[in-house]
Design a protein around this motif. Structure first.
Motif, PDB file in Angstrom:
ATOM      1  N   ASP A   1     -91.393-114.996  60.425  1.00  0.00           N
ATOM      2  CA  ASP A   1     -91.550-115.628  61.734  1.00  0.00           C
ATOM      3  C   ASP A   1     -92.052-114.645  62.784  1.00  0.00           C
ATOM      4  N   SER A   2     -91.755-113.392  62.610  1.00  0.00           N
ATOM      5  CA  SER A   2     -92.253-112.376  63.529  1.00  0.00           C
ATOM      6  C   SER A   2     -93.723-112.082  63.263  1.00  0.00           C
ATOM      7  N   PHE A   3     -94.068-111.851  62.005  1.00  0.00           N
ATOM      8  CA  PHE A   3     -95.447-111.510  61.671  1.00  0.00           C
ATOM      9  C   PHE A   3     -96.406-112.652  61.982  1.00  0.00           C
ATOM     10  N   LEU A   4     -95.983-113.889  61.727  1.00  0.00           N
ATOM     11  CA  LEU A   4     -96.860-115.043  61.871  1.00  0.00           C
ATOM     12  C   LEU A   4     -96.820-115.658  63.263  1.00  0.00           C
ATOM     13  N   ALA A   5     -96.081-115.061  64.187  1.00  0.00           N
ATOM     14  CA  ALA A   5     -95.988-115.600  65.543  1.00  0.00           C
ATOM     15  C   ALA A   5     -97.374-115.675  66.187  1.00  0.00           C
ATOM     16  N   SER A   6     -97.554-116.603  67.121  1.00  0.00           N
ATOM     17  CA  SER A   6     -98.866-116.833  67.727  1.00  0.00           C
ATOM     18  C   SER A   6     -99.283-115.732  68.684  1.00  0.00           C
ATOM     19  N   SER A   7     -98.335-114.908  69.135  1.00  0.00           N
ATOM     20  CA  SER A   7     -98.674-113.825  70.059  1.00  0.00           C
ATOM     21  C   SER A   7     -97.670-112.695  69.895  1.00  0.00           C
ATOM     22  N   ASP A   8     -98.030-111.516  70.407  1.00  0.00           N
ATOM     23  CA  ASP A   8     -97.095-110.387  70.386  1.00  0.00           C
ATOM     24  C   ASP A   8     -95.831-110.714  71.163  1.00  0.00           C
ATOM     25  N   ASP A   9     -95.968-111.448  72.260  1.00  0.00           N
ATOM     26  CA  ASP A   9     -94.788-111.809  73.055  1.00  0.00           C
ATOM     27  C   ASP A   9     -93.840-112.697  72.262  1.00  0.00           C
ATOM     28  N   ASP A  10     -94.392-113.680  71.531  1.00  0.00           N
ATOM     29  CA  ASP A  10     -93.542-114.559  70.724  1.00  0.00           C
ATOM     30  C   ASP A  10     -92.888-113.787  69.594  1.00  0.00           C
ATOM     31  N   SER A  11     -93.645-112.878  68.985  1.00  0.00           N
ATOM     32  CA  SER A  11     -93.087-112.051  67.918  1.00  0.00           C
ATOM     33  C   SER A  11     -91.937-111.203  68.442  1.00  0.00           C
ATOM     34  N   PHE A  12     -92.137-110.584  69.589  1.00  0.00           N
ATOM     35  CA  PHE A  12     -91.104-109.737  70.175  1.00  0.00           C
ATOM     36  C   PHE A  12     -89.863-110.560  70.518  1.00  0.00           C
ATOM     37  N   ALA A  13     -90.051-111.770  71.048  1.00  0.00           N
ATOM     38  CA  ALA A  13     -88.920-112.637  71.386  1.00  0.00           C
ATOM     39  C   ALA A  13     -88.128-113.006  70.131  1.00  0.00           C
ATOM     40  N   PHE A  14     -88.839-113.297  69.031  1.00  0.00           N
ATOM     41  CA  PHE A  14     -88.133-113.623  67.786  1.00  0.00           C
ATOM     42  C   PHE A  14     -87.257-112.461  67.342  1.00  0.00           C
ATOM     43  N   ARG A  15     -87.821-111.251  67.364  1.00  0.00           N
ATOM     44  CA  ARG A  15     -87.051-110.091  66.891  1.00  0.00           C
ATOM     45  C   ARG A  15     -85.879-109.772  67.815  1.00  0.00           C
ATOM     46  N   THR A  16     -86.064-109.952  69.101  1.00  0.00           N
ATOM     47  CA  THR A  16     -84.968-109.722  70.043  1.00  0.00           C
ATOM     48  C   THR A  16     -83.818-110.693  69.773  1.00  0.00           C
ATOM     49  N   ASN A  17     -84.146-111.961  69.532  1.00  0.00           N
ATOM     50  CA  ASN A  17     -83.112-112.947  69.217  1.00  0.00           C
ATOM     51  C   ASN A  17     -82.467-112.673  67.868  1.00  0.00           C
ATOM     52  N   PHE A  18     -83.265-112.218  66.922  1.00  0.00           N
ATOM     53  CA  PHE A  18     -82.729-111.856  65.600  1.00  0.00           C
ATOM     54  C   PHE A  18     -81.668-110.763  65.741  1.00  0.00           C
ATOM     55  N   ILE A  19     -81.970-109.739  66.516  1.00  0.00           N
ATOM     56  CA  ILE A  19     -81.025-108.635  66.719  1.00  0.00           C
ATOM     57  C   ILE A  19     -79.769-109.138  67.410  1.00  0.00           C
ATOM     58  N   ARG A  20     -79.921-109.979  68.430  1.00  0.00           N
ATOM     59  CA  ARG A  20     -78.763-110.494  69.148  1.00  0.00           C
ATOM     60  C   ARG A  20     -77.856-111.300  68.210  1.00  0.00           C
ATOM     61  N   THR A  21     -78.456-112.124  67.347  1.00  0.00           N
ATOM     62  CA  THR A  21     -77.674-112.922  66.406  1.00  0.00           C
ATOM     63  C   THR A  21     -76.890-112.034  65.452  1.00  0.00           C
ATOM     64  N   TYR A  22     -77.541-110.991  64.962  1.00  0.00           N
ATOM     65  CA  TYR A  22     -76.847-110.067  64.072  1.00  0.00           C
ATOM     66  C   TYR A  22     -75.678-109.393  64.779  1.00  0.00           C
ATOM     67  N   LEU A  23     -75.913-108.947  66.002  1.00  0.00           N
ATOM     68  CA  LEU A  23     -74.872-108.242  66.735  1.00  0.00           C
ATOM     69  C   LEU A  23     -73.678-109.146  67.021  1.00  0.00           C
ATOM     70  N   GLU A  24     -73.949-110.391  67.372  1.00  0.00           N
ATOM     71  CA  GLU A  24     -72.883-111.273  67.827  1.00  0.00           C
ATOM     72  C   GLU A  24     -72.215-112.052  66.712  1.00  0.00           C
ATOM     73  N   ARG A  25     -72.915-112.239  65.568  1.00  0.00           N
ATOM     74  CA  ARG A  25     -72.343-113.105  64.547  1.00  0.00           C
ATOM     75  C   ARG A  25     -72.330-112.495  63.152  1.00  0.00           C
TER      76      ARG A  25
END
Length: 399
Positions: free
Chosen positions: A157-181
């Motif tokens: 989902d990060s690699f195939l994102a439509s833009s660098d901003d969308d890719s970065f947002a996916f990875r930021t949320n991924f990290i938050r999910t790992y940290l919190e859950r």
């Protein structure tokens, strides 16, 4: 759908064994791959993270015996640990009926926990296959695509994102999910989310450095044992790689600490707030990030059973990656350079005298392949991965 090379490994394993476990970091594509297998083989797919599918297994023997002639795919299987003992009985009964292979495909994101559960109940009945994030052989046909893969990382989902901003947002949320859950689910004693986030960020800054748990603990004001426990857990969750030192019979003082890497380069960049190539190119972590990216891609391509390490002496001899390949009497050695005009370092020349490898490569940011000195070749990351992948046993269809 991107063709995943590991599909051949899964198919071969299902042809050999009653149960196969597909392991890999969350969001690497395990479920997508499993659903594709289910469509092509008329398999039963159960997501044990959902209540309706867990309810179907309230009496697992009753449900699964009705599908003895079909492959059953069990996603998030670690959520129902008691299921493993039932699978053992079902596998043994199926063997008596002539159904010896291809019974169950189980998916998990926590290696140690799943290995423990399966090892206790399914010893001799299960084979393990690893799914890495996307690699250069799957998506990087040219240098531009390889750079994009390096910047964004290999989570689909990060690699195939439509833009660098969308890719970065996916990875930021991924990290938050790992940290919190997710980390809390697998680590017995939980650090505050803020402290754990600082640990992740420090590890990203430390990319490719020697693991010094005491220094991390001192910076975070926690004890060394706690840091060690979290390093173990993040390794089990496929977030971190500990690369051990190569043990050589030389009369030199060797570095004995492992090197530590955040395995997905895109997560390194998200942790350090690096959103695009231009920012990455001027960042101090750039060289270490490229080193980790190359290592992950080469290990994904290398034949199963390959041993990976690094070599470093107190006097400065160094090799970024040493691969002990099945069937090779001597290791292959790799120095990793980000630039387009690589030169063998003095540390490499000293390491060659100690290691005397079978082959030596400088893996760099370009695409051409050419000799740098006798016995040392410059080569791009994709051609090097292709060379290693060619050492694997051929798939049944010749792929």
């Amino acid at each position: 759908m991107i063709h995943r090379r590991v599909l051949h490994d899964i198919e071969r394993a299902l042809g050999r064994q009653a149960a196969v476990a597909l392991l890999g970091v969350r969001q690497a594509g395990k479920t997508t791959l499993a659903l594709d297998i289910a469509r092509r083989t008329d398999a039963i797919y159960l997501d044990l993270q959902t209540r309706p599918d867990r309810a179907k297994l309230s009496d697992p023997r009753l449900f699964l015996e009705q599908h003895e002639d079909r492959l059953v795919i069990l996603d998030e299987v670690h959520r129902v640990p008691e299921l493993f003992s039932e699978l053992r009985g079902l596998i043994d009964r199926g063997r008596r009926h002539g159904r010896r292979t291809g019974r169950f495909l189980v998916l998990g994101s926590a290696a140690v926990e799943l290995l423990r559960q399966a090892g206790e109940s399914l010893a001799g009945r299960i084979e393990f296959v690893s799914l890495t994030p996307l690699d250069v052989l799957e998506v990087a046909a040219d240098r531009r695509a390889a750079i994009s893969l390096w910047v964004r990382g290999g989570l689909p989902d990060s690699f195939l994102a439509s833009s660098d901003d969308d890719s970065f947002a996916f990875r930021t949320n991924f990290i938050r999910t790992y940290l919190e859950r997710d980390v809390a689910e697998f680590v017995p004693s939980r650090l505050p989310t803020e402290t754990l986030g600082r640990l992740w960020t420090m590890l990203a800054h430390w990319q490719g450095g020697l693991l010094r748990a005491s220094e991390l603990a001192r910076s975070l004001a926690i004890n060394t044992a706690t840091v060690g426990r979290y390093i173990d857990s993040l390794t089990s969750l496929f977030i971190l790689r500990r690369l051990p030192p190569f043990v050589a019979n030389v009369r030199k003082r060797l570095v004995k600490s492992p090197k530590i890497y955040v395995r997905d380069s895109g997560l390194v960049h998200a942790l350090l707030r690096i959103g695009d190539f231009d920012t990455l190119a001027g960042h101090p972590v750039s060289g270490a990030s490229w080193e980790g990216f190359v290592i992950e891609n080469l290990l994904a391509a290398a034949p199963p059973g390959s041993g990976a390490s690094f070599y470093r002496t107190a006097a400065g001899a160094e090799m970024d990656l040493v691969l002990e390949l099945p069937g090779c009497a001597k290791p292959w050695a790799f120095e990793i350079k980000r630039g387009l005009a690589p030169r063998p370092s003095r540390g490499l020349r000293s390491a060659l005298e100690d290691l005397r490898p079978e082959r030596t490569f400088v893996v760099y940011g370009g695409e051409e392949r050419y000799p740098l000195r006798p016995g040392v070749e410059a080569i791009g990351v994709r051609p090097m991965a292709e060379l290693l992948a060619g050492l694997r046993a051929p798939a049944p269809d010749g792929g």
